[in-house]
Design an enzyme around this catalytic site. Structure first.
Site, PDB file in Angstrom:
ATOM      1  CB  ALA A  24      56.932  51.141  55.615  1.00 30.41           C
ATOM      2  CB  ILE A 105      48.899  55.682  55.615  1.00 23.34           C
ATOM      3  CG1 ILE A 105      49.176  54.407  54.930  1.00 23.34           C
ATOM      4  CG2 ILE A 105      49.531  56.792  54.743  1.00 23.34           C
ATOM      5  CD1 ILE A 105      48.644  53.966  53.422  1.00 23.34           C
ATOM      6  CG  HIS A 121      53.131  59.933  52.368  1.00 20.36           C
ATOM      7  ND1 HIS A 121      54.048  58.938  52.613  1.00 20.36           N
ATOM      8  CD2 HIS A 121      53.567  60.802  51.644  1.00 20.36           C
ATOM      9  CE1 HIS A 121      55.181  59.421  51.941  1.00 20.36           C
ATOM     10  NE2 HIS A 121      54.813  60.689  51.235  1.00 20.36           N
ATOM     11  CB  CYS A 129      31.669  61.156  49.379  1.00 18.87           C
ATOM     12  SG  CYS A 129      30.767  61.517  47.802  1.00 18.87           S
ATOM     13  CB  CYS A 152      25.720  61.917  47.270  1.00 22.46           C
ATOM     14  SG  CYS A 152      27.571  61.885  46.680  1.00 22.46           S
ATOM     15  CB  SER A 191      64.043  52.862  51.771  1.00 26.17           C
ATOM     16  OG  SER A 191      62.788  53.686  51.146  1.00 26.17           O
ATOM     17  CB  ILE A 231      63.025  50.702  64.859  1.00 21.82           C
ATOM     18  CG1 ILE A 231      62.948  52.225  65.450  1.00 21.82           C
ATOM     19  CG2 ILE A 231      61.589  50.603  64.457  1.00 21.82           C
ATOM     20  CD1 ILE A 231      62.929  53.452  64.578  1.00 21.82           C
TER      21      ILE A 231
HETATM   22  P1  CNA Z   1      60.293  51.550  52.684  1.00 28.99           P
HETATM   23  O1  CNA Z   1      60.906  52.056  51.442  1.00 28.99           O
HETATM   24  O2  CNA Z   1      59.423  50.314  52.306  1.00 28.99           O
HETATM   25  O3  CNA Z   1      61.543  51.310  53.446  1.00 28.99           O
HETATM   26  C1  CNA Z   1      61.553  50.952  54.762  1.00 28.99           C
HETATM   27  C2  CNA Z   1      62.971  50.911  55.502  1.00 28.99           C
HETATM   28  O4  CNA Z   1      62.675  50.457  56.832  1.00 28.99           O
HETATM   29  C3  CNA Z   1      63.725  49.888  54.779  1.00 28.99           C
HETATM   30  O5  CNA Z   1      65.123  50.615  54.583  1.00 28.99           O
HETATM   31  C4  CNA Z   1      63.926  48.635  55.644  1.00 28.99           C
HETATM   32  O6  CNA Z   1      65.182  48.214  55.750  1.00 28.99           O
HETATM   33  C5  CNA Z   1      63.565  49.506  56.978  1.00 28.99           C
HETATM   34  N1  CNA Z   1      62.858  48.557  58.178  1.00 28.99           N
HETATM   35  C6  CNA Z   1      61.983  47.452  57.792  1.00 28.99           C
HETATM   36  N2  CNA Z   1      61.563  47.029  59.114  1.00 28.99           N
HETATM   37  C7  CNA Z   1      62.331  47.703  59.959  1.00 28.99           C
HETATM   38  C8  CNA Z   1      62.463  47.387  61.493  1.00 28.99           C
HETATM   39  N3  CNA Z   1      61.684  46.715  62.186  1.00 28.99           N
HETATM   40  N4  CNA Z   1      63.276  48.529  62.080  1.00 28.99           N
HETATM   41  C9  CNA Z   1      64.057  49.283  61.485  1.00 28.99           C
HETATM   42  N5  CNA Z   1      64.192  49.335  60.004  1.00 28.99           N
HETATM   43  C10 CNA Z   1      63.121  48.419  59.425  1.00 28.99           C
HETATM   44  O7  CNA Z   1      59.159  52.398  53.294  1.00 28.99           O
HETATM   45  P2  CNA Z   1      59.370  53.999  53.509  1.00 28.99           P
HETATM   46  O8  CNA Z   1      58.367  54.472  54.565  1.00 28.99           O
HETATM   47  O9  CNA Z   1      60.496  54.606  53.381  1.00 28.99           O
HETATM   48  O10 CNA Z   1      58.852  54.646  52.226  1.00 28.99           O
HETATM   49  C11 CNA Z   1      57.610  55.570  52.116  1.00 28.99           C
HETATM   50  C12 CNA Z   1      56.348  54.822  51.776  1.00 28.99           C
HETATM   51  C13 CNA Z   1      55.958  53.450  52.300  1.00 28.99           C
HETATM   52  C14 CNA Z   1      55.171  55.629  52.302  1.00 28.99           C
HETATM   53  O11 CNA Z   1      54.720  56.400  51.357  1.00 28.99           O
HETATM   54  C15 CNA Z   1      54.276  55.003  53.264  1.00 28.99           C
HETATM   55  O12 CNA Z   1      52.897  55.347  53.219  1.00 28.99           O
HETATM   56  C16 CNA Z   1      54.336  53.660  52.395  1.00 28.99           C
HETATM   57  N6  CNA Z   1      53.908  52.398  53.399  1.00 28.99           N
HETATM   58  C17 CNA Z   1      53.390  52.869  54.805  1.00 28.99           C
HETATM   59  C18 CNA Z   1      53.094  51.664  55.506  1.00 28.99           C
HETATM   60  C19 CNA Z   1      52.507  51.961  56.945  1.00 28.99           C
HETATM   61  O13 CNA Z   1      51.660  53.092  57.099  1.00 28.99           O
HETATM   62  N7  CNA Z   1      52.694  51.162  58.012  1.00 28.99           N
HETATM   63  C20 CNA Z   1      53.309  50.329  55.087  1.00 28.99           C
HETATM   64  C21 CNA Z   1      53.618  49.962  53.752  1.00 28.99           C
HETATM   65  C22 CNA Z   1      54.086  51.045  52.909  1.00 28.99           C
END
Ligand code: CNA
Length: 238
Positions: A24, A105, A121, A129, A152, A191, A231
């Site tokens: 994310a 996602i 994910h 549906c 449906c 994370s 990032i």
């Molecule tokens: P998380 O657990 O929220 O971790 C996000 C990580 O990214 C943290 O460690 C932050 O410090 C780090 N972070 C935040 N912004 C930045 C940036 N700009 N540059 C570098 N690092 C950054 O999210 P994960 O993806 O690890 O957890 C998995 C979940 C979150 C999945 O199931 C996703 O589907 C779900 N999710 C997805 C979205 C999306 O599709 N954009 C949004 C919110 C949650």
């Protein structure tokens, strides 16, 4: 940080087998909140914790509440790819990046032009549906109110892997193959707290494990290069 970015650039310039594993945090610079940052969804107050709302059992038991949260917080259809998405797509076009493996996602990697995107994910962009399997466009979900229903009478479900649901085995197997064969594995914006997705990085056998994240992760200690930063900002310098 400049020396670390210079090192990463040198590695990338010399590789044609980069694999990216992200989460994310890759999309926060596109305006989509993540889960665990201080301004992420887990630190906002709702009637139920987001992990509960985004679970299969909650979806089945309280679809109205699920869709209220989902439309407000998970659908960001106007969001645009940022420098990280765009750079990964450019590396793929240049024959350098083999695959983007994402927990996201939001479809932003594809919007940026990446083709080999493994969505662990699922995606908010696909919906179906639950009774007759008819596919529905995300705009049908976003535009409506309440629980979206098929002609449906069945309930429409996003093709998103909710908590308690299993990941697609084909997507996992492909991700494992790419990671196991990668020259450089870049992990970014995650994370590494959500399993089984986070466990996939254990299949990497190379010596160029790179972590680009704002905060520390459980994999920092075994990484060959760690860059703590945003990032999009980091990738725009590569
Ligand atoms: P998380 O657990 O929220 O971790 C996000 C990580 O990214 C943290 O460690 C932050 O410090 C780090 N972070 C935040 N912004 C930045 C940036 N700009 N540059 C570098 N690092 C950054 O999210 P994960 O993806 O690890 O957890 C998995 C979940 C979150 C999945 O199931 C996703 O589907 C779900 N999710 C997805 C979205 C999306 O599709 N954009 C949004 C919110 C949650």
């Amino acid at each position: 940080m400049d020396a670390q970015i210079a090192k990463l650039k040198e590695w990338i310039d010399g590789s044609d087998n980069i694999v990216f594993f992200g989460g994310a945090g890759v999309s926060t610079e596109s305006g989509i909140p993540d889960f665990r940052s201080v301004d992420g969804l887990y630190n906002q107050q709702y009637k139920y914790p987001p992990e509960t709302i985004l679970s299969h059992s909650f979806f089945m038991a309280e679809p109205e509440e699920f869709y209220r949260f989902y439309r407000a917080k998970m659908l960001a259809l106007d969001a645009q790819p940022n420098a990280a998405h765009l750079k990964l797509a450019a590396w793929e076009r240049a024959g350098k990046c083999r695959a983007v493996i994402t927990q996201n996602i939001d479809g932003l990697h594809q919007k940026a032009g990446s083709r080999e995107v493994l969505e662990l994910h699922g995606s908010v962009l696909r919906n179906h549906c639950m009774r007759c399997r008819k596919p529905y466009d995300v705009r049908d979900i976003a535009a409506g109110t309440g629980v979206p229903k098929c002609a449906c009478g069945g309930m429409i479900k996003p093709d998103v892997v909710l908590y308690e649901e299993s990941l697609d085995s084909g997507t996992i197997n492909k991700s494992v193959s790419y990671i196991a064969a990668a020259d450089i594995l870049i992990i970014g914006g995650t994370s590494l707290a959500v399993y089984p997705a986070a466990g996939l990085i254990d299949y990497y056998r190379g010596r160029r494990l790179v972590l680009v994240n704002k905060t520390e992760t459980p994999a920092d200690r075994r990484a060959d290069l760690v860059i703590h930063g945003a990032i999009g900002e980091v990738f725009s310098q590569l």
